[in-house]
Design a protein around this motif. Sequence first.
Motif, short mmCIF file in Angstrom:
data_model
loop_
_atom_site.label_atom_id
_atom_site.label_comp_id
_atom_site.label_asym_id
_atom_site.label_seq_id
_atom_site.Cartn_x
_atom_site.Cartn_y
_atom_site.Cartn_z
N MET A 1 -2.97 -0.99 -3.24
CA MET A 1 -3.67 0.28 -2.67
C MET A 1 -2.90 1.49 -2.68
O MET A 1 -1.58 1.60 -2.55
N PHE A 2 -3.64 2.68 -3.21
CA PHE A 2 -2.76 3.87 -3.35
C PHE A 2 -3.79 5.02 -2.85
O PHE A 2 -4.78 5.24 -3.29
N LEU A 3 -3.28 5.56 -1.56
CA LEU A 3 -3.96 6.37 -0.84
C LEU A 3 -3.45 7.65 -0.39
O LEU A 3 -2.38 7.78 -0.29
N PRO A 4 -4.31 8.68 -0.42
CA PRO A 4 -3.86 10.02 0.19
C PRO A 4 -3.48 9.85 1.74
O PRO A 4 -4.25 9.31 2.46
N CYS A 5 -2.41 10.43 2.12
CA CYS A 5 -2.25 10.33 3.60
C CYS A 5 -1.06 11.58 3.90
O CYS A 5 -0.08 11.57 3.70
N ASP A 6 -1.86 12.62 4.41
CA ASP A 6 -1.22 13.90 5.05
C ASP A 6 -1.21 13.52 6.61
O ASP A 6 -2.29 13.50 7.20
N VAL A 7 -0.11 13.36 7.20
CA VAL A 7 0.04 12.88 8.49
C VAL A 7 -0.48 14.04 9.52
O VAL A 7 -0.88 13.86 10.61
N GLU A 8 -0.63 15.31 8.87
CA GLU A 8 -1.35 16.28 9.71
C GLU A 8 -2.60 16.09 9.75
O GLU A 8 -3.30 17.04 10.32
N ASP A 9 -3.41 15.41 9.07
CA ASP A 9 -4.72 15.08 9.00
C ASP A 9 -5.15 13.86 9.57
O ASP A 9 -5.00 12.71 9.22
N PRO A 10 -5.53 13.99 10.80
CA PRO A 10 -5.93 12.77 11.54
C PRO A 10 -6.95 11.86 10.84
O PRO A 10 -6.76 10.47 11.00
N ASP A 11 -7.88 12.43 10.29
CA ASP A 11 -8.80 11.66 9.34
C ASP A 11 -8.28 10.72 8.01
O ASP A 11 -8.60 9.60 8.33
N GLN A 12 -7.25 11.52 7.47
CA GLN A 12 -6.42 10.67 6.55
C GLN A 12 -5.65 9.54 6.97
O GLN A 12 -5.67 8.63 6.27
N LEU A 13 -4.86 9.71 8.19
CA LEU A 13 -4.15 8.93 8.75
C LEU A 13 -4.97 7.64 9.27
O LEU A 13 -4.71 6.68 8.94
N ASP A 14 -6.14 7.94 10.03
CA ASP A 14 -6.86 6.94 10.21
C ASP A 14 -7.53 6.13 9.15
O ASP A 14 -7.69 4.87 9.36
N ALA A 15 -7.79 6.84 8.19
CA ALA A 15 -8.49 6.01 6.96
C ALA A 15 -7.48 5.33 6.32
O ALA A 15 -8.14 4.24 5.61
N THR A 16 -6.08 5.53 6.24
CA THR A 16 -5.23 4.71 5.46
C THR A 16 -5.21 3.29 6.37
O THR A 16 -5.19 2.21 5.73
N PHE A 17 -5.11 3.37 7.81
CA PHE A 17 -5.03 2.06 8.29
C PHE A 17 -6.45 1.30 8.34
O PHE A 17 -6.38 0.07 8.40
N ASP A 18 -7.70 2.11 8.34
CA ASP A 18 -8.83 1.55 8.27
C ASP A 18 -8.93 0.55 6.94
O ASP A 18 -9.33 -0.32 6.74
N ALA A 19 -8.51 1.56 5.85
CA ALA A 19 -8.59 0.73 4.44
C ALA A 19 -7.71 -0.47 4.39
O ALA A 19 -8.03 -1.43 4.00
N ILE A 20 -6.49 -0.55 4.96
CA ILE A 20 -5.61 -1.49 4.95
C ILE A 20 -6.12 -2.81 5.98
O ILE A 20 -6.46 -3.94 5.43
N GLY A 21 -6.91 -2.62 6.83
CA GLY A 21 -7.41 -3.49 7.78
C GLY A 21 -8.53 -3.93 6.95
O GLY A 21 -8.86 -5.28 6.99
N ALA A 22 -9.51 -3.43 6.34
CA ALA A 22 -10.65 -3.86 5.60
C ALA A 22 -10.26 -4.65 4.59
O ALA A 22 -10.85 -5.55 4.18
N ARG A 23 -9.11 -4.20 3.74
CA ARG A 23 -8.70 -5.16 2.63
C ARG A 23 -7.98 -6.38 3.12
O ARG A 23 -8.26 -7.37 2.34
N ALA B 1 0.91 -1.10 0.09
CA ALA B 1 0.00 0.02 -0.01
C ALA B 1 0.98 1.09 -0.05
O ALA B 1 1.74 1.41 0.81
N ILE B 2 0.64 2.39 -0.96
CA ILE B 2 1.62 3.30 -1.19
C ILE B 2 0.79 4.55 -0.78
O ILE B 2 -0.28 4.69 -1.29
N THR B 3 1.33 5.55 -0.29
CA THR B 3 0.44 6.65 0.03
C THR B 3 1.03 7.89 -0.82
O THR B 3 2.44 7.71 -1.02
N TYR B 4 0.35 8.99 -0.93
CA TYR B 4 0.93 10.25 -1.63
C TYR B 4 0.43 11.33 -0.51
O TYR B 4 -0.67 11.29 0.18
N LEU B 5 1.17 12.64 -0.56
CA LEU B 5 0.84 13.53 0.36
C LEU B 5 -0.53 14.47 -0.18
O LEU B 5 -1.17 14.48 0.93
N ASN B 6 -0.77 14.91 -1.22
CA ASN B 6 -1.72 15.59 -1.63
C ASN B 6 -1.88 15.48 -3.15
O ASN B 6 -1.29 14.78 -3.79
#
Length: 254
Positions: free
Chosen positions: A59-81, A36-41
């Motif tokens: 998986m290719f996901l947005p992940c700005d670590v200053e945004d708690p929702d994006q960080l949570d969503a990244t790990f939620d998506a990995i867990g779901a998949r 799973a690879i992330t990108y900043l914006n």
Amino acid sequence: MLTLKDKIGLVVGIANDRSIAYGCARAFRAAGADLAITYLNDKARGHVAPLADEMAAEMFLPCDVEDPDQLDATFDAIGARYGKLDFLLHSIAYAPKVDLEGRLVDSSRDGFGRAMDISCHSFMRMARLAEPLMEKGGALLTVSYYGAEKVVDNYGLMGPVKAALECAAQYMASELGPRGIRVNVLSPGPIATRAASGIPGFSGLIDDTTRRGPTHHLAGVDDVGAMAAFLVSDLAANITGNITFIDSGYHVVA
């Protein structure tokens, strides 16, 4: 034999094809891992998407670590998949330019705090989110630099920030070890990444490392990737809390 077959990895920090994170991701994929690879914006997406495609990232996901929702969503998506995560690479660092280019004693409170949050505390946040996905153990990697241990001209603010990151990783190794989760730090020598381009006098640092380092050449992103793949593999099952230099031996030179 080093293999990452059937392992799921998360790679955070690819900016382009010169990124340390890209070299690591290539090594992970070559060893058989699914990524799973992330990108900043949105601006970064165009640079990272072709690299994610190259590595067949599922998986290719947005992940700005200053945004708690994006960080949570990244790990939620990995867990779901996948229902699990075997390893992650945290390869991000940031400091405001005005604070990075000035003296440490002149750095702003806000600039220092933001550099510490993005470059250091985000690794702890990722570890907390990864832990429930690593029920059978796992590996966490982050990236530092020799300037965390010794004063390097022009490294300034990032020196104490990386020192905090290295110390945090060692405490995390102690805390997470009973769960079978290993935490290690990669410490490459100077590599001409986009982030490094913001360090004044960086070309001189490369020249000095080449001249004074025992092997007289620079380690590249593929060298870092080879070590990263080893450290997240089962071959490194009892290696944790280490700061591993991939710098052609420069750190031993007085």
